[in-house]
Motif scaffolding. Structure first.
Motif, PDB file in Angstrom:
ATOM      1  N   ASP A 167       0.831  -1.205   0.000  1.00 61.23           N
ATOM      2  CA  ASP A 167       0.000   0.000   0.000  1.00 61.23           C
ATOM      3  C   ASP A 167       0.863   1.252   0.000  1.00 61.23           C
ATOM      4  OD1 ASP A 167      -2.220  -1.613   0.039  1.00 61.23           O
ATOM      5  OD2 ASP A 167      -2.574  -1.401   2.198  1.00 61.23           O
ATOM      6  N   TYR A 168       1.941   1.214   0.791  1.00 64.20           N
ATOM      7  CA  TYR A 168       2.830   2.379   0.880  1.00 64.20           C
ATOM      8  C   TYR A 168       3.526   2.610  -0.460  1.00 64.20           C
ATOM      9  CZ  TYR A 168       6.151   5.671   2.920  1.00 64.20           C
ATOM     10  OH  TYR A 168       6.874   6.798   3.216  1.00 64.20           O
ATOM     11  N   ALA A 169       3.992   1.527  -1.080  1.00 68.29           N
ATOM     12  CA  ALA A 169       4.675   1.634  -2.373  1.00 68.29           C
ATOM     13  C   ALA A 169       3.735   2.183  -3.441  1.00 68.29           C
ATOM     14  CB  ALA A 169       5.215   0.266  -2.794  1.00 68.29           C
ATOM     15  N   ALA A 170       2.482   1.757  -3.413  1.00 69.76           N
ATOM     16  CA  ALA A 170       1.498   2.256  -4.381  1.00 69.76           C
ATOM     17  C   ALA A 170       1.253   3.748  -4.172  1.00 69.76           C
ATOM     18  CB  ALA A 170       0.191   1.483  -4.237  1.00 69.76           C
ATOM     19  N   MET A 171       1.255   4.188  -2.905  1.00 69.23           N
ATOM     20  CA  MET A 171       1.061   5.605  -2.600  1.00 69.23           C
ATOM     21  C   MET A 171       2.248   6.431  -3.088  1.00 69.23           C
ATOM     22  SD  MET A 171       2.465   8.026  -0.385  1.00 69.23           S
ATOM     23  CE  MET A 171       3.215   7.040   0.900  1.00 69.23           C
ATOM     24  N   LEU A 172       3.464   5.910  -2.888  1.00 72.25           N
ATOM     25  CA  LEU A 172       4.667   6.671  -3.209  1.00 72.25           C
ATOM     26  C   LEU A 172       4.948   6.723  -4.705  1.00 72.25           C
ATOM     27  CD1 LEU A 172       6.672   8.214  -1.452  1.00 72.25           C
ATOM     28  CD2 LEU A 172       8.146   6.192  -1.458  1.00 72.25           C
ATOM     29  N   GLY A 173       4.545   5.689  -5.427  1.00 69.32           N
ATOM     30  CA  GLY A 173       4.800   5.661  -6.873  1.00 69.32           C
ATOM     31  C   GLY A 173       6.155   5.037  -7.181  1.00 69.32           C
ATOM     32  N   THR A 174       6.426   4.821  -8.460  1.00 66.37           N
ATOM     33  CA  THR A 174       7.642   4.112  -8.865  1.00 66.37           C
ATOM     34  C   THR A 174       8.877   5.001  -8.924  1.00 66.37           C
ATOM     35  OG1 THR A 174       7.108   4.500 -11.198  1.00 66.37           O
ATOM     36  CG2 THR A 174       6.318   2.438 -10.203  1.00 66.37           C
ATOM     37  N   ASP A 175       8.691   6.318  -8.949  1.00 69.37           N
ATOM     38  CA  ASP A 175       9.851   7.213  -9.095  1.00 69.37           C
ATOM     39  C   ASP A 175       9.705   8.438  -8.189  1.00 69.37           C
ATOM     40  OD1 ASP A 175      12.252   8.134 -10.077  1.00 69.37           O
ATOM     41  OD2 ASP A 175      11.354   9.138 -11.812  1.00 69.37           O
ATOM     42  N   PRO A 176       9.732   8.236  -6.867  1.00 70.95           N
ATOM     43  CA  PRO A 176       9.532   9.361  -5.947  1.00 70.95           C
ATOM     44  C   PRO A 176      10.744  10.289  -5.915  1.00 70.95           C
ATOM     45  CG  PRO A 176      10.136   7.404  -4.722  1.00 70.95           C
ATOM     46  CD  PRO A 176       9.939   6.974  -6.146  1.00 70.95           C
ATOM     47  N   THR A 177      10.500  11.539  -5.606  1.00 66.24           N
ATOM     48  CA  THR A 177      11.596  12.488  -5.431  1.00 66.24           C
ATOM     49  C   THR A 177      12.158  12.348  -4.015  1.00 66.24           C
ATOM     50  OG1 THR A 177      10.166  14.254  -4.600  1.00 66.24           O
ATOM     51  CG2 THR A 177      10.464  14.100  -6.994  1.00 66.24           C
ATOM     52  N   PHE A 178      13.284  12.979  -3.763  1.00 70.20           N
ATOM     53  CA  PHE A 178      13.879  12.964  -2.427  1.00 70.20           C
ATOM     54  C   PHE A 178      12.915  13.588  -1.421  1.00 70.20           C
ATOM     55  CE2 PHE A 178      16.248  15.183   0.910  1.00 70.20           C
ATOM     56  CZ  PHE A 178      16.999  14.147   1.444  1.00 70.20           C
TER      57      PHE A 178
ATOM     58  N   TRP B 169      10.071  11.226  -0.663  1.00 69.22           N
ATOM     59  CA  TRP B 169      10.547  10.125   0.193  1.00 69.22           C
ATOM     60  C   TRP B 169      10.637  10.568   1.650  1.00 69.22           C
ATOM     61  CZ3 TRP B 169      11.815   4.977  -0.592  1.00 69.22           C
ATOM     62  CH2 TRP B 169      12.509   4.358   0.440  1.00 69.22           C
ATOM     63  N   GLU B 170      11.253  11.745   1.866  1.00 69.05           N
ATOM     64  CA  GLU B 170      11.433  12.239   3.228  1.00 69.05           C
ATOM     65  C   GLU B 170      10.104  12.604   3.882  1.00 69.05           C
ATOM     66  OE1 GLU B 170      14.390  12.729   5.374  1.00 69.05           O
ATOM     67  OE2 GLU B 170      14.554  11.024   4.011  1.00 69.05           O
ATOM     68  N   ALA B 171       9.205  13.208   3.101  1.00 68.89           N
ATOM     69  CA  ALA B 171       7.885  13.561   3.648  1.00 68.89           C
ATOM     70  C   ALA B 171       7.132  12.300   4.048  1.00 68.89           C
ATOM     71  CB  ALA B 171       7.087  14.368   2.626  1.00 68.89           C
ATOM     72  N   GLY B 172       7.210  11.267   3.207  1.00 70.28           N
ATOM     73  CA  GLY B 172       6.557  10.001   3.524  1.00 70.28           C
ATOM     74  C   GLY B 172       7.174   9.346   4.752  1.00 70.28           C
ATOM     75  N   ARG B 173       8.510   9.409   4.861  1.00 75.36           N
ATOM     76  CA  ARG B 173       9.193   8.832   6.018  1.00 75.36           C
ATOM     77  C   ARG B 173       8.732   9.498   7.322  1.00 75.36           C
ATOM     78  NH1 ARG B 173      13.226  10.134   9.337  1.00 75.36           N
ATOM     79  NH2 ARG B 173      13.650  12.090   8.213  1.00 75.36           N
ATOM     80  N   LEU B 174       8.650  10.819   7.307  1.00 78.40           N
ATOM     81  CA  LEU B 174       8.235  11.547   8.506  1.00 78.40           C
ATOM     82  C   LEU B 174       6.810  11.184   8.917  1.00 78.40           C
ATOM     83  CD1 LEU B 174       9.763  15.076   7.757  1.00 78.40           C
ATOM     84  CD2 LEU B 174      10.578  13.385   9.426  1.00 78.40           C
ATOM     85  N   GLN B 175       5.935  11.054   7.930  1.00 76.65           N
ATOM     86  CA  GLN B 175       4.554  10.685   8.238  1.00 76.65           C
ATOM     87  C   GLN B 175       4.481   9.246   8.763  1.00 76.65           C
ATOM     88  OE1 GLN B 175       1.790  12.578   8.308  1.00 76.65           O
ATOM     89  NE2 GLN B 175       3.158  14.290   7.860  1.00 76.65           N
ATOM     90  N   TRP B 176       5.273   8.350   8.174  1.00 78.01           N
ATOM     91  CA  TRP B 176       5.295   6.950   8.623  1.00 78.01           C
ATOM     92  C   TRP B 176       5.782   6.872  10.063  1.00 78.01           C
ATOM     93  CZ3 TRP B 176       8.320   3.189  10.676  1.00 78.01           C
ATOM     94  CH2 TRP B 176       7.928   1.855  10.484  1.00 78.01           C
ATOM     95  N   VAL B 177       6.879   7.569  10.360  1.00 79.45           N
ATOM     96  CA  VAL B 177       7.427   7.572  11.718  1.00 79.45           C
ATOM     97  C   VAL B 177       6.419   8.170  12.698  1.00 79.45           C
ATOM     98  CG1 VAL B 177       9.191   8.603  13.207  1.00 79.45           C
ATOM     99  CG2 VAL B 177       9.842   7.603  11.006  1.00 79.45           C
ATOM    100  N   SER B 178       5.721   9.222  12.251  1.00 76.54           N
ATOM    101  CA  SER B 178       4.700   9.842  13.105  1.00 76.54           C
ATOM    102  C   SER B 178       3.610   8.836  13.453  1.00 76.54           C
ATOM    103  CB  SER B 178       4.096  11.054  12.396  1.00 76.54           C
ATOM    104  OG  SER B 178       3.033  11.600  13.146  1.00 76.54           O
ATOM    105  N   GLY B 179       3.166   8.077  12.464  1.00 73.05           N
ATOM    106  CA  GLY B 179       2.146   7.062  12.711  1.00 73.05           C
ATOM    107  C   GLY B 179       2.654   5.952  13.608  1.00 73.05           C
ATOM    108  N   TYR B 180       3.919   5.569  13.411  1.00 69.99           N
ATOM    109  CA  TYR B 180       4.518   4.511  14.233  1.00 69.99           C
ATOM    110  C   TYR B 180       4.588   4.942  15.693  1.00 69.99           C
ATOM    111  CZ  TYR B 180       7.931   1.108  15.937  1.00 69.99           C
ATOM    112  OH  TYR B 180       8.559   0.121  16.657  1.00 69.99           O
ATOM    113  N   VAL B 181       5.043   6.177  15.924  1.00 67.73           N
ATOM    114  CA  VAL B 181       5.164   6.691  17.287  1.00 67.73           C
ATOM    115  C   VAL B 181       3.784   6.822  17.934  1.00 67.73           C
ATOM    116  CG1 VAL B 181       5.843   8.696  18.667  1.00 67.73           C
ATOM    117  CG2 VAL B 181       7.344   7.867  16.840  1.00 67.73           C
ATOM    118  N   GLU B 182       2.804   7.224  17.149  1.00 67.89           N
ATOM    119  CA  GLU B 182       1.442   7.362  17.683  1.00 67.89           C
ATOM    120  C   GLU B 182       0.900   6.017  18.147  1.00 67.89           C
ATOM    121  OE1 GLU B 182      -2.991   8.684  16.047  1.00 67.89           O
ATOM    122  OE2 GLU B 182      -1.192   9.570  15.149  1.00 67.89           O
ATOM    123  N   ALA B 183       1.238   4.956  17.388  1.00 67.63           N
ATOM    124  CA  ALA B 183       0.771   3.619  17.767  1.00 67.63           C
ATOM    125  C   ALA B 183       1.632   2.997  18.861  1.00 67.63           C
ATOM    126  CB  ALA B 183       0.769   2.709  16.541  1.00 67.63           C
ATOM    127  N   ASN B 184       2.877   3.491  19.006  1.00 63.35           N
ATOM    128  CA  ASN B 184       3.798   2.963  20.009  1.00 63.35           C
ATOM    129  C   ASN B 184       4.397   4.114  20.816  1.00 63.35           C
ATOM    130  OD1 ASN B 184       4.204  -0.075  19.004  1.00 63.35           O
ATOM    131  ND2 ASN B 184       4.223   1.271  17.217  1.00 63.35           N
TER     132      ASN B 184
END
Length: 213
Positions: free
Chosen positions: A41-52, A55-70
């Motif tokens: 699902d994450y790969a489909a959201m990001l697409g096949t050729d993401p920019t830097f 990538w970083e914006a997605g990483r920050l959001q992913w980490v935010s969700g991870y911290v919220e759950a943990n």
């Protein structure tokens, strides 16, 4: 009759222990499938050729969700979790962190793309074969008259158009190849039927020349 090694190992556990061990294996497999689907699902959201930046914006959001759950986890734990997830994205979907691009490099890239669009607008209807034919004619003109600036300009321009067209075709082919390889690898990872996996392997081996193996 001697017991098999597997039978001896199972007999070493009580019925409750054996049931717990089997359930752990089952739950682990289910969790692995859930992790894979999450990565898909994450790969489909990001697409096949993401920019830097993407990538970083997605990483920050992913980490935010991870911290919220943990919430009890430290920031270091979240970063390690992201690194494991990023490894999954790379292994199964061919996605890796893009290189950062400077402002100057980005400006040059934009200028280069603008020039390429102008050339394609002018020669976009020409196929690579037609471009080569026109280049050959221009070369013949230059052979007769090396000072012919118009012919020299035409050769240079057509050569750029040819490279742009070939690059676009190669990129499209590469993206399709990458997507299909990822899909095949993902489905193979979920398959537990040995006969089907052997059939797939046989087909691939027969289709690939020995020189490419």
């Amino acid at each position: 009759m001697e017991k098999s090694i597997i039978a001896e190992q199972i007999a070493a556990l009580s019925p409750d222990q054996a049931l717990t061990a089997k359930d752990c294996g089952f739950q682990y497999a289910r969790n692995q499938l859930a992790v894979f689907e999450n990565g898909r699902d994450y790969a489909a959201m990001l697409g096949t050729d993401p920019t830097f930046d993407q990538w970083e914006a997605g990483r920050l959001q992913w980490v935010s969700g991870y911290v919220e759950a943990n919430p009890a986890n430290t920031g270091n734990a979240a970063d390690k979790a992201w690194n494991r997830f990023a490894g999954l994205l790379d292994e199964y979907f061919g996605l890796s962190k893009p290189k950062a691009v400077s402002v100057a490099a980005e400006k040059k890239r934009a200028e280069r793309e603008a020039k390429q669009k102008e050339l394609l607008a002018k020669h976009g209807d020409l196929t690579p074969t037609m471009i080569r034919a026109q280049m050959e004619a221009a070369y013949q003109t230059l052979a007769k008259n090396p000072t012919n600036k118009e012919a020299a300009k035409q050769v240079k321009e057509l050569d750029k158009v040819l490279k742009v067209k070939q690059s676009a075709e190669n990129k499209e082919h590469g993206e399709e190849l990458k997507a299909l390889r990822g899909a095949v690898k993902a489905e193979a990872g979920k398959c537990t039927d040995l006969d089907i996996l052997q059939q797939v392997l046989d087909i691939l081996v027969d289709a690939i020349p020995e020189a490419d193996l």
